[in-house]
Design an enzyme around this catalytic site. Sequence first.
Site: not given
Ligand code: QAP
Ligand code: CO
Length: 168
Positions: A46, A51, A92-93, A134-135, A138
Amino acid sequence: MSKLQILEFPDPRLRTVAKPVTLVDAEIRELVDNMFETMYDAPGIGLAATQVNVHKRIIVIDVTEDKSEPLVFINPEVTVLDGDAEDYQEGCLSVPGFYENVTRIPHVRIKAMDKRGQAFEMEARGLLAVCIQHELDHLNGKLFVDYISPIKRTRIRKKLEKQHKMRA
Ligand code: QAP
Ligand code: CO
């Protein structure tokens, strides 16, 4: 298409409240394409426009393993439906390398516009529902680390600030 740069915590720009999109035009569609490229490349499930430092109410999500269900939500309106709260490990990215449990109700109804500017509604459960919340956070300037203990949040902030200094 081009990959966009992702802002990282504690960048203050991540605290901006995004504005509604008034017209879904070619520029918005190009942004959406670039957001997907950026998210898939990461890889992530997401990404919110906030972001990538664009303060418009746009979210892209794909929770599948094979990138088969790209979802776009423009001007999303989310209703959290009732049900049991559950702990989900979120990442989270914009907070790379850190994952923490957040309690959410994994059942939502979302009303939004799609890539063509067409209004639609859907119900989501589980990971998709958590990701939508979550999004949406943001777009309102909120991050998952806001839900964890201040001690953990400070530790994450310091580690990321150190990495940012090393990079500079
Ligand atoms: C949000 O997050 C989310 O730390 C989206 O080193 C995540 O795509 C909602 C990511 C989990 C619900 C559950 C994170 C990639 C990606 C990192 C993501 C990383 C590389 C996160
Ligand atoms: Co995020």
